[in-house]
Design a protein around this motif. Structure first.
Motif, PDB file in Angstrom:
ATOM      1  N   LEU A  59      -3.188  47.275 -34.443  1.00 50.28           N
ATOM      2  CA  LEU A  59      -2.937  48.575 -33.812  1.00 50.28           C
ATOM      3  C   LEU A  59      -3.395  49.675 -34.758  1.00 50.28           C
ATOM      4  CD1 LEU A  59       0.601  48.064 -32.204  1.00 50.28           C
ATOM      5  CD2 LEU A  59      -1.598  48.336 -31.034  1.00 50.28           C
TER       6      LEU A  59
ATOM      7  N   PHE B 115      -0.702  54.481 -33.204  1.00 48.53           N
ATOM      8  CA  PHE B 115      -0.520  53.799 -31.919  1.00 48.53           C
ATOM      9  C   PHE B 115       0.901  53.240 -31.881  1.00 48.53           C
ATOM     10  CE2 PHE B 115      -1.310  51.485 -28.169  1.00 48.53           C
ATOM     11  CZ  PHE B 115      -2.580  51.794 -27.685  1.00 48.53           C
TER      12      PHE B 115
ATOM     13  N   GLY C  21       1.642  49.550 -27.550  1.00 38.20           N
ATOM     14  CA  GLY C  21       0.727  48.425 -27.796  1.00 38.20           C
ATOM     15  C   GLY C  21       1.055  47.215 -26.938  1.00 38.20           C
TER      16      GLY C  21
ATOM     17  N   ALA D 265      -8.962  53.089 -26.768  1.00 41.67           N
ATOM     18  CA  ALA D 265      -8.191  53.484 -27.961  1.00 41.67           C
ATOM     19  C   ALA D 265      -8.515  54.938 -28.320  1.00 41.67           C
ATOM     20  CB  ALA D 265      -8.501  52.547 -29.126  1.00 41.67           C
TER      21      ALA D 265
ATOM     22  N   TYR E 274      -6.700  57.146 -25.958  1.00 43.87           N
ATOM     23  CA  TYR E 274      -5.267  57.162 -26.313  1.00 43.87           C
ATOM     24  C   TYR E 274      -5.050  58.149 -27.473  1.00 43.87           C
ATOM     25  CZ  TYR E 274      -0.687  55.528 -27.962  1.00 43.87           C
ATOM     26  OH  TYR E 274       0.629  55.469 -28.372  1.00 43.87           O
TER      27      TYR E 274
END
Ligand SMILES: NC(=O)c1ccc[n+]([C@@H]2O[C@H](COP(=O)([O-])OP(=O)(O)OC[C@H]3O[C@@H](n4cnc5c(N)ncnc54)[C@H](OP(=O)(O)O)[C@@H]3O)[C@@H](O)[C@H]2O)c1
Length: 325
Positions: free
Chosen positions: A108, A112, A117, A283, A286
């Motif tokens: 991760l 995060f 996750g 990712a 995010y």
């Protein structure tokens, strides 16, 4: 260690929380101290033998989880004890500890959240592969998302908005529709009342959606496919309603439309580079705050049966996450 063990395919009631010997990772594997595991609809199917992937019995269900690496097998590189990770291993997550192949484990990135996750790659990976890759969704197009307040549905809303599309979110209650609006949907349809085709027509100036994202199937499929735009793409994601629908193929001819199958797990296996690139894009989104798992509730790991009941009776908005203390 403790785990929910599936010893027969009689479904959720036959699962047992029990103590098991803590396994050692073999070559190419790691052991993860599980912190969180999320429910995905396939977890509900797999314990009834209704999913396309049928593991040997007995097995521990739980396709997606996160935690900290606590032992590393021979030959593993890039993963070390103490590292926070997410795993998409197909099984094993509804437990205190799990063994996963290193290739199924993702470190991760800093920032995060560990519970996010556990609720990320399955739904966002599926919706990204569906909308961006299989559906070729373009900025300015209109996408209709069915089951839009569920796990893959909420991810589809966020990804479609991040891609610059107009989103019509359809769900079975006003509360679910309100959640979809909060997530950025431009319009909503409550398909438990009214005429679905009329509402789609009214919201698209009679043109229909360019892309349909369908994780529900059943009796929604045909009216929605009849409403699709010229050159539309109908994404077959799943059949949460239970029935596998049939569609008259003349409709595809009349609309110049495509029926597009989406099988994220197989995509990840067959096209690992494209899969890794999609996860890297996700990712980055995010980190930029464009996407974020919608967590309905965090429940103790021992509440798996309650969580399955909520999922099977359509009470979940977003994702349920089970956590170990
Ligand atoms: N193709 C792939 O690669 C792939 C990957 C992941 C998941 N899937 C599939 O996608 C579907 C959704 O998965 P998910 O994890 O997002 O599940 P979920 O969170 O439970 O969402 C499913 C949604 O389906 C709707 N639904 C309609 N009838 C239902 C019924 N009888 N029982 C339960 N839900 C019903 C519900 O919305 P309303 O109440 O608003 O109707 C619910 O929110 C599943 O069929 C799953 O197998 C496919």
């Amino acid at each position: 260690m403790h785990a929910w063990l599936c010893t027969t395919l009689e479904g959720v009631d036959a699962l047992h929380w029990q103590e098991l010997p803590t396994p050692q990772p073999q070559a190419g594997e790691v052991r993860i101290a599980v912190r969180a595991a999320s429910l995905n609809f396939p977890d509900l199917l797999i314990v009834q033998g209704k999913y396309q992937f049928k593991p040997d019995l007995p097995f521990v269900p739980g396709a997606e989880y996160s935690g900290v690496v606590d032992a590393v097998g021979e030959g593993v590189t890039g993963l070390a004890v103490g590292m926070p990770v997410a795993a998409i291993a197909g099984t094993g997550g509804f437990a205190t500890h799990a063994i996963a192949k290193a290739a199924q484990v993702l470190p991760l990135p800093p920032g995060f959240a560990i519970e996010d996750g556990a609720a990320f790659a399955f739904t966002y990976g599926t919706s990204h592969h569906a909308l961006i890759d299989r559906g070729q969704l373009k900025a300015g197009e209109t996408v209709l998302v069915l089951g839009a307040a569920g796990g893959v549905g909420t991810a589809a809303i966020q990804i479609a908005k991040a891609a610059g599309a107009k989103v019509i979110a359809a769900a079975s209650t006003d509360e679910k529709c309100a959640l979809c609006k909060e997530l950025g949907a431009d319009a909503t349809i409550n398909y438990s009342r009214g005429n679905l085709r009329d509402e789609i027509k009214a919201l698209t100036d009679g043109k229909g959606p360019d892309v349909v994202y369908d994780p529900v199937g059943g009796d929604l499929a045909e009216p929605v496919f009849r409403s699709i735009a010229w050159r539309g793409r109908y994404l077959v994601i799943g059949f949460a309603q239970g029935g596998i629908p049939s569609l008259p193929l003349n409709l595809a001819l009349l609309k110049g439309a495509s029926i597009v199958g989406v099988f994220w797990g197989e995509f990840a296996r067959r096209e690992p580079k494209a899969h890794a690139a999609a996860l890297a894009d996700l990712a980055a989104w995010y980190a930029q705050g464009k996407i974020k798992p919608v967590i309905d509730a965090r429940l103790p790991m021992k509440s798996l049966k309650e969580a399955f009941t909520r999922m099977g009776s359509r009470q979940v908005r977003g994702k349920l996450v089970l956590v170990n203390d």
